[in-house]
Design a protein around this motif. Structure first.
Motif, PDB file in Angstrom:
ATOM      1  N   GLY A  27       4.849 -16.771  86.091  1.00 43.51           N
ATOM      2  CA  GLY A  27       4.526 -15.617  86.925  1.00 43.51           C
ATOM      3  C   GLY A  27       3.273 -14.846  86.524  1.00 43.51           C
ATOM      4  N   VAL A  50      -0.357 -14.519  83.515  1.00 43.87           N
ATOM      5  CA  VAL A  50      -1.156 -14.996  82.391  1.00 43.87           C
ATOM      6  C   VAL A  50      -1.056 -13.979  81.259  1.00 43.87           C
ATOM      7  CG1 VAL A  50      -3.538 -15.398  81.669  1.00 43.87           C
ATOM      8  CG2 VAL A  50      -2.755 -16.287  83.851  1.00 43.87           C
ATOM      9  N   ASN A  58      11.502 -13.512  81.764  1.00 40.98           N
ATOM     10  CA  ASN A  58      10.130 -13.076  81.933  1.00 40.98           C
ATOM     11  C   ASN A  58      10.136 -11.798  82.743  1.00 40.98           C
ATOM     12  OD1 ASN A  58       8.532 -15.645  81.044  1.00 40.98           O
ATOM     13  ND2 ASN A  58      10.131 -16.405  82.415  1.00 40.98           N
ATOM     14  N   LYS A 108      -1.359 -11.071  68.875  1.00 43.22           N
ATOM     15  CA  LYS A 108      -1.068  -9.834  69.611  1.00 43.22           C
ATOM     16  C   LYS A 108      -1.231 -10.071  71.108  1.00 43.22           C
ATOM     17  CE  LYS A 108      -0.697  -7.669  65.696  1.00 43.22           C
ATOM     18  NZ  LYS A 108       0.643  -7.403  65.171  1.00 43.22           N
ATOM     19  N   LEU A 109      -0.287  -9.504  71.874  1.00 43.33           N
ATOM     20  CA  LEU A 109      -0.408  -9.574  73.325  1.00 43.33           C
ATOM     21  C   LEU A 109      -1.276  -8.403  73.784  1.00 43.33           C
ATOM     22  CD1 LEU A 109       0.661 -10.895  76.032  1.00 43.33           C
ATOM     23  CD2 LEU A 109       2.305  -9.026  76.062  1.00 43.33           C
ATOM     24  N   LEU A 110      -2.412  -8.717  74.394  1.00 47.87           N
ATOM     25  CA  LEU A 110      -3.306  -7.647  74.849  1.00 47.87           C
ATOM     26  C   LEU A 110      -2.875  -7.153  76.219  1.00 47.87           C
ATOM     27  CD1 LEU A 110      -6.747  -9.157  73.760  1.00 47.87           C
ATOM     28  CD2 LEU A 110      -5.180  -7.723  72.441  1.00 47.87           C
ATOM     29  N   GLU A 111      -2.562  -8.089  77.110  1.00 51.37           N
ATOM     30  CA  GLU A 111      -2.073  -7.695  78.434  1.00 51.37           C
ATOM     31  C   GLU A 111      -1.406  -8.875  79.117  1.00 51.37           C
ATOM     32  OE1 GLU A 111      -5.056  -6.906  81.523  1.00 51.37           O
ATOM     33  OE2 GLU A 111      -6.542  -7.944  80.306  1.00 51.37           O
ATOM     34  N   PHE A 112      -0.626  -8.560  80.159  1.00 49.00           N
ATOM     35  CA  PHE A 112      -0.027  -9.597  80.990  1.00 49.00           C
ATOM     36  C   PHE A 112      -0.589  -9.412  82.390  1.00 49.00           C
ATOM     37  CE2 PHE A 112       3.203 -11.262  83.869  1.00 49.00           C
ATOM     38  CZ  PHE A 112       3.423 -12.512  83.313  1.00 49.00           C
ATOM     39  N   ILE A 113      -1.223 -10.450  82.895  1.00 48.86           N
ATOM     40  CA  ILE A 113      -1.829 -10.355  84.216  1.00 48.86           C
ATOM     41  C   ILE A 113      -0.949 -11.135  85.198  1.00 48.86           C
ATOM     42  CG2 ILE A 113      -3.966 -10.715  85.534  1.00 48.86           C
ATOM     43  CD1 ILE A 113      -5.277 -11.257  82.654  1.00 48.86           C
ATOM     44  N   PRO A 114      -0.184 -10.425  86.040  1.00 45.00           N
ATOM     45  CA  PRO A 114       0.697 -11.145  86.960  1.00 45.00           C
ATOM     46  C   PRO A 114      -0.116 -11.935  87.982  1.00 45.00           C
ATOM     47  CG  PRO A 114       1.035  -8.752  87.099  1.00 45.00           C
ATOM     48  CD  PRO A 114      -0.144  -8.976  86.222  1.00 45.00           C
ATOM     49  N   ASP A 115       0.434 -13.049  88.430  1.00 44.33           N
ATOM     50  CA  ASP A 115      -0.253 -13.860  89.434  1.00 44.33           C
ATOM     51  C   ASP A 115      -0.410 -13.063  90.714  1.00 44.33           C
ATOM     52  OD1 ASP A 115      -0.475 -16.043  87.821  1.00 44.33           O
ATOM     53  OD2 ASP A 115       1.459 -16.880  88.426  1.00 44.33           O
ATOM     54  N   ARG A 146      -2.777 -12.407  77.999  1.00 43.22           N
ATOM     55  CA  ARG A 146      -4.010 -12.381  77.197  1.00 43.22           C
ATOM     56  C   ARG A 146      -3.593 -12.136  75.762  1.00 43.22           C
ATOM     57  NH1 ARG A 146      -8.088  -8.429  77.912  1.00 43.22           N
ATOM     58  NH2 ARG A 146      -9.429  -9.555  76.477  1.00 43.22           N
ATOM     59  N   LEU A 147      -3.950 -13.063  74.901  1.00 37.94           N
ATOM     60  CA  LEU A 147      -3.494 -13.012  73.517  1.00 37.94           C
ATOM     61  C   LEU A 147      -4.685 -13.041  72.572  1.00 37.94           C
ATOM     62  CD1 LEU A 147      -0.712 -15.736  73.893  1.00 37.94           C
ATOM     63  CD2 LEU A 147      -0.263 -13.314  73.465  1.00 37.94           C
ATOM     64  N   HIS A 196       7.977  -9.377  74.302  1.00 37.81           N
ATOM     65  CA  HIS A 196       7.239 -10.377  75.077  1.00 37.81           C
ATOM     66  C   HIS A 196       7.223 -11.668  74.280  1.00 37.81           C
ATOM     67  CE1 HIS A 196       5.749  -7.512  78.000  1.00 37.81           C
ATOM     68  NE2 HIS A 196       5.619  -6.676  76.982  1.00 37.81           N
ATOM     69  N   TYR A 197       7.133 -12.763  75.018  1.00 35.96           N
ATOM     70  CA  TYR A 197       7.170 -14.035  74.312  1.00 35.96           C
ATOM     71  C   TYR A 197       5.921 -14.256  73.458  1.00 35.96           C
ATOM     72  CZ  TYR A 197       7.302 -18.784  72.896  1.00 35.96           C
ATOM     73  OH  TYR A 197       7.300 -19.901  72.097  1.00 35.96           O
ATOM     74  N   ARG A 198       6.151 -14.531  72.200  1.00 36.02           N
ATOM     75  CA  ARG A 198       5.102 -15.019  71.315  1.00 36.02           C
ATOM     76  C   ARG A 198       5.727 -16.077  70.423  1.00 36.02           C
ATOM     77  NH1 ARG A 198       2.961  -9.645  68.633  1.00 36.02           N
ATOM     78  NH2 ARG A 198       5.131  -9.100  69.059  1.00 36.02           N
TER      79      ARG A 198
END
Ligand SMILES: Cc1cc2nc3c(=O)[nH]c(=O)nc-3n(C[C@H](O)[C@H](O)[C@H](O)COP(=O)(O)OP(=O)(O)OC[C@H]3O[C@@H](n4cnc5c(N)ncnc54)[C@H](O)[C@@H]3O)c2cc1C
Ligand SMILES: Nc1ncnc2c1ncn2[C@@H]1O[C@H](COP(=O)(O)O)[C@@H](O)[C@H]1O
Lengths: 281, 363
Positions: free
Chosen positions: A168, A170, B35, B219-226, A172-173, B98-100
């Protein structure tokens, strides 16, 4: 920067045929190619080299013929190539494969530490996508799988920022090097080999390592012996109990055939009526 | 589709006797992937199948939830019970929000070592494959990836995991010898969804994960949804019209889109068509694409190679249109039309329009 790319030579599966009687795979005459997903990884490594300057080493484990895959990678611009080949590696599953590759990578690191290890998303023969995660675990490096874009590497902080495909969306890591990356297909186009690189690739004195040269003492960890999974049987998919009911009409006109089909289908599977929800044009 | 044929590499020479250190390993586990606050349907599909495996073995079925907060974890555990689990392990820590790879792999590995399941199942998603590959390596156990079927071998209680094997029209069954847990990832939509029973209850076993954010390197910076949510809808579409190389040209896919509009269907394709660029890669159905389970699947110009078949044979009704009466697709389709798709597709679109118009008049 030192970047290592794991590539595998695979049979061109588009050309594989199965023997109709014995159900065995007929490999004769099927050309060997570099696993297409690995070329995506290689191109990504070469782009980092263009951008930041790097040494790109390619590594493969396989039979002596896998040399061709390495020369192909050299012709695209890889700097060094190592062939890991030994009868003892035969029959390896992903656990045994990642063990052998990780051992070789540690050996390569003695010469020059590695900042990034690239693997393809998956192979087209094994199709497991498990060797990359296995390598990261064994080498105790950070793992970034299904990378759809490398945003950048910061040489000062020794960090890499990537976009990773998730459900769903992307992610950014950002992580610290060294890291293992597996990359998605379709994120780049492989460059053309230059004449100069093709000549260099043809003449390049390949580094060939056997088990001992790769620093592997325990034969119980490689090849068939080191593989906890075993293929217990191979079989052909069988037809459903019933073959398709072929719809025919006397007129053989498309309209008549379709009308007959729909009438039959809606009678036998009435639930399909409700599934139809036309989109407005 | 399980007719035995000639074994290629028999397991016969290697022993099934289990190392005594693994004898205490009992139970079937399913990793619950979530998710953005939603459990992935593949986890429910796995619970449905896991229930059968656990019953056959006479052991318990457990869900495993790794989550950032207790409320979410509790809700996910309940869902696990509704879908068949007897118990659910919950590991709750903000680091797991969040998944890592690193914190999730560490937590799941520790859970396995502490509670010792004999089977551990995960979805073959980007998360499941990332996690399974790491955990299996640390545990030094076998992992069968991307399975299309699971069963218990009655002779030795081992997990027999079936997956398509390369190149040819073959499937192979893989077993893990002498190691536990036996791990497998299974593709979404391959197994059927069990019915959700909200009266089912189970035990929650809460474990304390040993984690600290400053030990986690990534580190997760951001999650960009589709942006385009509909991309994923193929997997859950009720009707799919799919085209193959037999449609000859990219233009002819318009005929499929017209039919799809008339039916309210999604458009799917075979791999060669995707490779030729006639449709986008997210529409590929099959082993290296998506698995679908629609009520109706219309295959136009598709030969029915096993790599395509494994992605769509779960459809309730399959209609195949192909001028070659010997095309393998007719071996498993429900209805067949031996004809040129370029003529049948427009006729079908017209007929559906008529059918709907007639329905409208009737009400
Ligand atoms: C590792 C691996 C993974 C793969 N993964 C996938 C996958 O995920 N999905 C997938 O689809 N494939 C996959 N493949 C490819 C697969 O093996 C087949 O090659 C592919 O499915 C065939 O596609 P097709 O049916 O479109 O083409 P073809 O096999 O070329 O079939 C075309 C059909 O069209 C028929 N036809 C011709 N003219 C007409 C007409 N006028 N009207 C109607 N029909 C006509 C022909 O009779 C023929 O049966 C994979 C292969 C490998 C090796
Ligand atoms: N024998 C091998 N030699 C080198 N790299 C490999 C080998 N097998 C797998 N890999 C790498 O691991 C990736 C995933 O492979 P797999 O887990 O088999 O799908 C491939 O794309 C390669 O980058």
């Amino acid at each position: 920067m030192h970047i290592l790319v794991c590539i595998k030579q695979v049979p061109d599966s588009a050309q594989i045929r199965v023997h109709p009687v014995t159900n065995t795979i007929m490999r004769q005459g099927v050309p060997a190619i570099v696993n297409p997903y690995d070329l995506v990884a290689l191109e990504e490594a070469l782009r980092l080299k263009d951008q930041y300057g790097a040494r790109v080493t390619v590594l493969t484990m396989g039979p002596p013929q896998a040399e061709a895959a390495l020369r192909k990678a050299l012709s695209f611009g890889a700097d060094e190539a190592i062939l890991l080949t030994d009868r003892a590696f035969a029959g390896a599953d992903t656990l045994a494969t990642s063990y052998a590759l990780a051992s070789a990578i540690r050996k390569i690191q003695e010469d020059m530490p590695i900042d990034l290890v690239f693997a393809g998303k998956q192979t087209i023969d094994g199709d497991t996508a498990q060797v990359g995660p296995g390598l990261a675990t064994r080498l105790e490096m950070q793992l970034l799988t299904y990378v759809s874009r490398i945003d950048g590497v910061d040489p000062d902080t020794n960090e890499i920022t990537v976009q990773r495909r998730a459900e769903g969306g992307v992610q950014r890591l950002r992580t610290r090097l060294p890291a293992v990356l597996t990359v998605l297909e379709g994120i780049n186009d492989m460059r053309f080999a230059t004449m100069a690189d093709m000549f260099r690739a043809a003449r390049y004195p390949l580094v060939v390592w056997d088990r001992e040269a790769a620093g592997i003492d325990d034969v119980g960890k490689i090849g068939l012996k080191g593989s906890p999974t075993v293929v217990s049987r191979v079989f052909a998919p069988t037809a459903r109990a019933q073959k398709a009911e072929i719809i025919t009409t006397q007129s053989e006109q498309p309209d008549d055939i379709v009308a007959t089909l729909l009438a039959k289908m809606f009678t036998k599977h009435p639930q399909l009526r409700a599934a139809i929800r036309p989109r407005l044009a | 589709m399980t007719q035995p044929a000639t074994p290629s590499r028999p397991a016969g020479r290697r022993k099934f006797e289990l190392d005594p250190r693994f004898e205490s390993y009992k139970g079937v586990w399913v990793f619950l992937e979530h998710n953005e606050g939603v459990v992935h349907p593949v986890s429910f599909e796995l619970l449905g199948e896991g229930r059968k495996l656990a019953d056959q073995l006479g052991v318990e079925l457990a869900g495993v939830v790794l989550a950032g907060d207790g409320t979410a974890a509790r809700a996910f555990a309940d869902e696990a019970f509704f879908h068949g689990a007897d118990l659910c392990f919950t590991a709750i820590h903000p680091v797991l929000a969040h998944y890592r790879n690193q914190p999730h792999a560490r937590t799941l590995t520790a859970l396995v070592n502490a509670h010792q399941p004999e089977i551990l199942l995960l979805g073959a998603t980007t998360m499941g494959r990332d996690l399974a590959g790491s955990v299996a390596t640390t545990l030094q156990t076998g992992l069968t990836a991307d399975c299309t079927g699971l069963a218990i071998d009655p002779e030795n209680r081992s997990l027999a995991a079936t997956r398509p094997t390369f190149g040819g029209s073959l499937l192979c069954t893989i077993v893990t010898l002498n190691y536990r847990p036996q791990m497998a990832t299974v593709r979404p939509r391959v197994l059927s969804l069990p019915t959700r029973d909200t009266s089912r209850r189970g035990r929650v076993v809460a474990v304390e994960p040993d984690l600290a954010e400053d030990e986690i390197v990534t580190k997760l910076l951001e999650f960009i949804p589709d942006a385009r949510r509909d991309e994923a809808s193929l997997a859950f579409a009720d009707i799919i019209v799919a085209g193959g190389r037999g449609l000859k040209r990219a233009d002819n896919f318009r005929l499929l889109w017209d039919l799809a509009d008339a039916l309210g269907a999604e458009v799917g394709a075979t791999r060669p068509v995707v490779q030729a660029g006639w449709v986008t890669a997210d529409r590929q159905i099959g082993q290296s694409g998506k698995t679908v389970r629609p009520k109706l699947y219309i295959a136009a110009g598709i030969s029915g190679a096993v790599q395509h078949r494994v992605g769509m044979e779960g459809a309730d009704v399959i209609i195949a249109i192909n001028p070659d009466p010997d095309a393998p697709i007719f071996d498993f389709a429900t209805y067949g039309i031996v004809a040129n798709a370029m003529q049948i597709l427009p006729a079908m679109t017209a007929a559906i329009h008529q059918h709907m118009a007639a329905l409208k008049k009737a009400v």
